[in-house]
Design a protein around this motif. Structure first.
Motif, short mmCIF file in Angstrom:
data_model
loop_
_atom_site.label_atom_id
_atom_site.label_comp_id
_atom_site.label_asym_id
_atom_site.label_seq_id
_atom_site.Cartn_x
_atom_site.Cartn_y
_atom_site.Cartn_z
N MET A 106 0.85 -1.18 0.00
CA MET A 106 0.00 0.00 0.00
C MET A 106 0.89 1.24 0.00
N PRO A 107 0.71 2.12 -0.97
CA PRO A 107 1.52 3.35 -0.98
C PRO A 107 1.31 4.16 0.30
N ASP A 108 2.37 4.83 0.74
CA ASP A 108 2.31 5.60 1.97
C ASP A 108 1.19 6.62 1.98
N HIS A 109 0.96 7.31 0.86
CA HIS A 109 -0.08 8.35 0.84
C HIS A 109 -1.46 7.75 1.05
N LEU A 110 -1.71 6.56 0.53
CA LEU A 110 -3.01 5.92 0.75
C LEU A 110 -3.12 5.37 2.17
N ALA A 111 -2.05 4.82 2.68
CA ALA A 111 -2.06 4.34 4.06
C ALA A 111 -2.38 5.49 5.00
N GLU A 112 -1.79 6.65 4.73
CA GLU A 112 -2.06 7.83 5.57
C GLU A 112 -3.50 8.29 5.42
N LEU A 113 -4.00 8.38 4.19
CA LEU A 113 -5.38 8.83 3.96
C LEU A 113 -6.41 7.89 4.61
N GLY A 114 -6.12 6.58 4.59
CA GLY A 114 -7.03 5.59 5.16
C GLY A 114 -6.73 5.25 6.60
N CYS A 115 -5.76 5.95 7.20
CA CYS A 115 -5.37 5.69 8.60
C CYS A 115 -4.95 4.23 8.80
N MET A 116 -4.32 3.65 7.79
CA MET A 116 -3.93 2.24 7.87
C MET A 116 -2.62 2.11 8.65
N ASP A 117 -2.60 1.12 9.52
CA ASP A 117 -1.35 0.84 10.22
C ASP A 117 -1.07 -0.66 10.19
N GLN A 118 -1.44 -1.40 11.22
CA GLN A 118 -1.04 -2.80 11.30
C GLN A 118 -2.04 -3.80 10.74
N GLY A 119 -3.32 -3.44 10.68
CA GLY A 119 -4.32 -4.37 10.19
C GLY A 119 -5.33 -3.69 9.30
N VAL A 120 -5.83 -4.43 8.32
CA VAL A 120 -6.84 -3.91 7.38
C VAL A 120 -8.02 -4.87 7.35
#
Length: 165
Positions: A106-120
């Protein structure tokens, strides 16, 4: 099969693995691959919820019609509609390759926008599916109880499996 409508249903969960990768659950993996004639996951920020939205490449063909429908509805209801902004939202997705096991970065910008960290948490939604940080999903109000319960169960199973490894 690409170009034909695809419906995504069900749920799944993935912990962030080695090399920062997540794993697309099998049911979603198969549908995305079939709708893309390849292993390409389209991923973008959801326009209203604090999550990401995902689909296969075949959905591109439906987006112009979706914008037309949304504009017609706004006109009928006397609401403002910014066609250009909506087009940017819908067509601004990233195309991510995934391997045969469903692993993708997952690209960093999408992880940040989706508040993604350790689990999805993955939730089917018909023509698309959503990817949630469980904490964000748990903040959603009435109407989300089924998804929240499924997420809790799948998150606990993934955590227990991770401890055994």
């Amino acid at each position: 099969m690409a170009g034909q409508p695809v419906n995504y249903s069900g749920q799944g969960f993935s912990l962030r693995g080695d090399k920062g990768r997540f794993v697309l659950p099998p049911a979603f993996r198969k549908a995305v691959a079939e709708s893309s004639d390849d292993r390409i996951l389209c991923l973008a920020k959801h326009d209203r919820w604090n999550c990401l939205t995902a689909f296969g490449l075949s959905r591109r063909d439906e987006l112009a019609n979706q914008i037309d429908r949304e504009e017609e509805r706004a006109i009928r209801l006397g609401q403002d509609f910014d066609r250009d902004l909506r087009a940017m939202q819908l067509y601004g997705f990233s195309e991510l390759p995934f391997d045969a096991s469903g692993r993708f970065v997952m690209p960093d910008h999408l992880a940040e926008l989706g508040c993604m960290d350790q689990g999805v948490y993955f939730q089917g939604a018909g023509s698309f599916f959503t990817l949630w940080n469980p904490a964000e999903l748990y903040r959603m109000g009435t109407g989300w109880e089924g998804a929240q319960a499924a997420c809790r169960k799948l998150e606990a199973e993934a955590a227990a499996k991770g401890k055994k490894a």
